[in-house]
Motif scaffolding. Structure first.
Motif, PDB file in Angstrom:
ATOM      1  N   SER A  31       1.347  -1.177  -0.019  1.00  0.00           N
ATOM      2  CA  SER A  31      -0.037  -0.225  -0.237  1.00  0.00           C
ATOM      3  C   SER A  31       1.217   1.045  -0.324  1.00  0.00           C
ATOM      4  O   SER A  31       0.525   2.344  -0.693  1.00  0.00           O
ATOM      5  CB  SER A  31      -1.199   0.237   1.428  1.00  0.00           C
ATOM      6  OG  SER A  31      -0.139  -0.170   2.242  1.00  0.00           O
TER       7      SER A  31
ATOM      8  N   ALA B 182      -4.164  -4.172  -4.017  1.00  0.00           N
ATOM      9  CA  ALA B 182      -5.101  -3.534  -5.082  1.00  0.00           C
ATOM     10  C   ALA B 182      -4.062  -3.508  -5.867  1.00  0.00           C
ATOM     11  O   ALA B 182      -2.120  -3.700  -5.869  1.00  0.00           O
ATOM     12  CB  ALA B 182      -4.641  -1.385  -4.255  1.00  0.00           C
TER      13      ALA B 182
ATOM     14  N   LYS C  17      -4.483   1.170 -11.271  1.00  0.00           N
ATOM     15  CA  LYS C  17      -4.498   2.034 -10.455  1.00  0.00           C
ATOM     16  C   LYS C  17      -3.878   2.791 -11.245  1.00  0.00           C
ATOM     17  O   LYS C  17      -4.685   4.128 -11.849  1.00  0.00           O
ATOM     18  CB  LYS C  17      -4.415   1.863  -9.352  1.00  0.00           C
ATOM     19  CG  LYS C  17      -5.432   1.640  -8.419  1.00  0.00           C
ATOM     20  CD  LYS C  17      -4.876   1.642  -6.964  1.00  0.00           C
ATOM     21  CE  LYS C  17      -6.048   1.272  -6.064  1.00  0.00           C
ATOM     22  NZ  LYS C  17      -7.127   1.776  -5.761  1.00  0.00           N
TER      23      LYS C  17
END
Length: 411
Positions: free
Chosen positions: A264, A313, A318
């Protein structure tokens, strides 16, 4: 002067790389105790393909015998200016030198160069190089008190305004110490390199991430970050503005480093940096696929332990969503696949993640933590692939070649 092939110590030429092949460097040495470092410095430049000639001031010869630099360079050392007008031969308007490197440079020598004083072989070479437009790089070395003198600061600023580059120093133990040979060589490579990435901003992720289990224990992987570091160095050599995000430390001037430990943290750091208009993202890090909520205190040892993992993620997804024009290079590591299956999986990943380029390799036998690797480079513009086997430095060079071509094709 004898030719390179006459001297028996020059078998090392080009043994590390060809980054300075075809370049002639004059290594000018002044009377700092750091002159003892110049034998190995000369050898490192030669290992990268350069021809190196040495010129010494009288004060330098009190510290290191010219014979040592004769050995190191393969050429007799210039200790005085003769009827051969050596300063013009190398640093005149049609001189053979590509670079004059003054290492180490004392406060005295810097002051003389800034003032146009010309009374040693080194300052004579410097005057001639400046007047001829031959690049000059200076590596200061002196006591910290001397380095802090306002006159020296003014002299260095004046020289910078002339386009002269400075490398170091490193302030330690009350001494403005000569920069490391690794630092000097890298800055020379950048000065004499291709400049093909000049004006480009390159962002690189590198190494492994770690996910905390408790304040002591972590989950991680075997990635060493060696490939990411080599990519950062190679991009810098080619004149790019380089940022690397990792949990290691390179320590070279000119390369921005951002520390990120967890997946992260790395994703947040990358997305934050990308707001600063980068041209290229190279996702070389082995970012953790899973994370967990860590315990606040150390988990007691003994007995079975169950961890609840959840997916992290995906950085590339992204990045692509937020920056559609960004050139993105990814890596695909597999184990136990044949070549056809490896390439298929790489192509599938490239298409699914909308990558411009991907590097695929089977890490069953090597690649993770090793000095070399075997990879296949695929691009979205070409149905084929490039096979590279060798050092990670070699692989980084091949990858940056492809990135350079892709950037050129976008103009």
């Amino acid at each position: 002067m004898q030719t390179m092939r006459d001297h028996p110590t020059l078998w090392i030429k080009g043994s590390t790389s060809a980054s300075l092949a075809g370049k002639t460097i004059v290594l000018a040495v002044t009377g700092s105790i750091a002159a003892v470092r110049t034998v190995e410095l000369a050898r490192e430049l030669i290992r990268r393909g350069a021809e190196v000639y040495a010129v010494m001031s009288e004060a330098a010869s009190w510290i290191i015998n010219p014979m040592a630099l004769h050995y190191a360079t393969g050429y007799e050392v210039i200790t005085k200016i003769t009827g051969a007008v050596e300063h013009v031969e190398f640093c005149g308007m049609s001189g053979k030198a590509d670079l004059l490197l003054i290492a180490p440079a004392t406060a005295n020598t810097i002051g003389k160069i800034a003032s146009g004083v010309d009374d040693t072989p080194v300052t004579t070479f410097a005057t001639t190089a400046i007047g001829s437009g031959i690049p000059l790089m200076v590596v200061p070395a002196m006591h910290e008190a001397m380095y802090n003198h306002p006159a020296l600061t003014e002299n260095m600023e004046k020289m910078r305004s002339w386009g002269i580059g400075f490398i170091g120093p490193e302030i330690r133990e009350g001494i403005a110490k000569i920069a490391s040979n690794e630092e000097i060589v890298l800055q020379v490579e950048r000065q004499l390199g291709s400049k093909e990435l000049a004006g480009r901003k390159v962002l690189i992720t590198s190494g492994s991430t770690v996910e905390a289990i408790d304040p002591i224990r972590i989950l991680t992987n075997r990635a060493s970050g060696k490939t990411g570091v080599e990519l950062a160095l190679e991009a810098y050599r080619r004149a790019a503005e380089v940022t690397i995000v990792h949990r290691n430390r390179i320590g070279f001037t000119g390369i921005k480093e951002i520390y990120a430990e967890s997946a992260s943290q790395m994703t947040e750091a990358i997305l934050g940096e990308l707001a600063c208009d980068y041209d290229v993202l190279i996702s070389a890090a082995a970012i953790a696929d899973y994370t967990l909520d860590p315990a606040d205190t150390k988990i007691k040892s003994g007995g079975e332990l169950t961890l609840h993992l959840r997916p992290t993620a995906k950085l590339i997804g992204k990045a692509r969503t937020e920056h559609s024009d960004l050139l993105i290079a990814g890596f695909k590591a597999e184990t136990g696949t044949g070549l056809d299956e490896l390439l298929k999986r790489a192509k599938d990943t490239m298409e699914a993640s909308k990558l411009d380029l991907i590097v695929a390799n089977d890490v069953s036998g090597s690649g993770i933590g090793t000095e070399d690797n075997e990879v296949y480079i695929l691009t979205a513009e070409d149905s084929g692939h490039i096979h590279v086997k060798g050092s990670k430095k070699m692989i980084a060079s091949a990858l940056m070649d492809e990135i350079g071509h892709l950037l050129m094709s976008r103009k």
